[in-house]
Design a protein around this motif. Structure first.
Motif, mmCIF file in Angstrom:
data_model
loop_
_atom_site.group_PDB
_atom_site.id
_atom_site.type_symbol
_atom_site.label_atom_id
_atom_site.label_comp_id
_atom_site.label_asym_id
_atom_site.label_seq_id
_atom_site.Cartn_x
_atom_site.Cartn_y
_atom_site.Cartn_z
ATOM 1 N N CYS A 1 101.162 61.066 63.483
ATOM 2 C CA CYS A 1 100.738 62.088 62.517
ATOM 3 C C CYS A 1 101.115 63.490 62.957
ATOM 4 N N ARG A 2 101.375 64.322 61.954
ATOM 5 C CA ARG A 2 101.553 65.763 62.177
ATOM 6 C C ARG A 2 100.327 66.480 61.639
ATOM 7 N N LEU A 3 99.805 67.397 62.401
ATOM 8 C CA LEU A 3 98.646 68.176 61.972
ATOM 9 C C LEU A 3 99.034 69.071 60.794
ATOM 10 N N VAL A 4 98.241 69.011 59.711
ATOM 11 C CA VAL A 4 98.529 69.924 58.601
ATOM 12 C C VAL A 4 97.425 70.977 58.413
ATOM 13 N N GLN A 5 96.223 70.682 58.889
ATOM 14 C CA GLN A 5 95.129 71.639 58.735
ATOM 15 C C GLN A 5 94.032 71.333 59.743
ATOM 16 N N LYS A 6 93.399 72.375 60.224
ATOM 17 C CA LYS A 6 92.240 72.220 61.123
ATOM 18 C C LYS A 6 91.055 72.891 60.446
ATOM 19 N N VAL A 7 90.008 72.112 60.184
ATOM 20 C CA VAL A 7 88.813 72.665 59.548
ATOM 21 C C VAL A 7 87.772 72.880 60.642
ATOM 22 N N GLU A 8 87.258 74.095 60.737
ATOM 23 C CA GLU A 8 86.271 74.391 61.788
ATOM 24 C C GLU A 8 84.880 73.975 61.328
ATOM 25 N N LEU A 9 84.263 73.122 62.088
ATOM 26 C CA LEU A 9 82.906 72.677 61.807
ATOM 27 C C LEU A 9 82.006 73.276 62.891
ATOM 28 N N PRO A 10 80.694 73.199 62.714
ATOM 29 C CA PRO A 10 79.822 73.872 63.685
ATOM 30 C C PRO A 10 80.107 73.480 65.140
ATOM 31 N N LYS A 11 80.250 72.185 65.422
ATOM 32 C CA LYS A 11 80.526 71.793 66.811
ATOM 33 C C LYS A 11 81.826 71.020 66.984
#
Lengths: 194, 194
Positions: free
Chosen positions: A118-128
């Protein structure tokens, strides 16, 4: 059925089990994970949630690539080991024979009959945690788990994780056909006047 | 193990099965889904990916609330039905006895022994789907599936979905203890000199 409020701590019943592969600080690294789901069919996207301080999360951030490998019930011990130890504490990859695909930073587990890079397309920031959204670039499978060119789950023999019992389970009996069993309740069922 | 590139279409092996509850256009609505995962422990967050045009997605957007109910193997037919039909075509809720919790727009399925109600905290736009990130507000469980106050998966009897076989499966035999089976490979294993 009467119900009791048991708080807000929850589990998914059950969870799939995958081994995530990365290159972290220039070295192959593997980690077992269960917070993973399909997200979109075309393009093929999946979501993987990991603790922000995981060695694996660091690798995905460094290279923008990762892999998923599906272990079989024959590899429960290896799989559990890869989830017990931190990659910054122990060279877990020493226990893994690596399979390389097209991407330079998505090492896969050769013993696992089905692996995805897989290639990273998005990083979603969650609390931890971080939710990494990856696009699947290639799926690799051993002939031994294919029937008519498709992955056959009876040959793959995956397992799942449940919490809070902390148990891995094989799949059991088939209990119904999807997009079929429910036809009995369709308003427009054949032979129905309603 | 030699591997073959089989393209980039992928599946998660296997997927959990849940029934999502919403209020859409002012009416209760239910839909079966399998693209769901835990995302974060505290606060308790889950992710659910749905087609953008689903009646269920519309309800979550309208009210900012939804529920998840875990069906048991006794309710395969109802569960499959709720995934076969669109909510804008048929009043699926007519087949469901509803359980109401604290939220006004998160109807749950009374027959399901474990149900969660969630508030939407974020919507991630994907090419064809939306990923809804929900915070679990309350978990409800029937006494019949609890052991020492916790959900007991052997009592819950959930099932999973696999594709492309389109089959629902019960859980089978336990094949190992999580955070335990892998200790055999630990460098620092008791009795090891290495």
């Amino acid at each position: 059925m009467a119900k009791k409020n048991i708080g807000r701590s929850f589990n998914i019943f059950p969870m799939p089990v995958v081994i995530v592969g990365t290159v972290t600080d220039g070295k192959p690294n593997f980690m077992t994970a269960a917070w993973v789901t399909k997200l979109n069919t075309e393009p093929p996207l999946l979501g993987l949630s990991l603790g922000r301080r995981q060695h694996t999360a660091k690798g995905i951030e460094q290279t923008g690539e990762f892999s998923l490998s599906y272990p079989t019930i024959d590899d429960v011990v290896l799989t559990d080991y890869l989830g017990l130890v931190h990659g910054y504490e122990e060279d877990k990859a020493a226990h893994v024979e690596i399979f390389e695909g097209a991407l330079a930073h998505a090492p896969m587990v050769r013993r696992c009959p089905v692996t995805l890079e897989c290639r990273l397309v998005q990083k979603v920031e969650l609390p931890k945690d971080y939710l990494f959204i990856g696009e699947v670039v290639n799926v690799y499978a051993s002939e031994s788990v294919l029937t008519d060119g498709k992955v056959d789950v009876l040959k793959l023999r995956p397992f799942v994780l449940t919490m809070p019992s902390n148990t891995y389970w094989a799949l059991g009996e088939p209990v119904g056909e999807a997009w079929s069993a429910g036809r009995a309740l369709l308003k427009t069922a054949e032979g129905s006047d309603s």
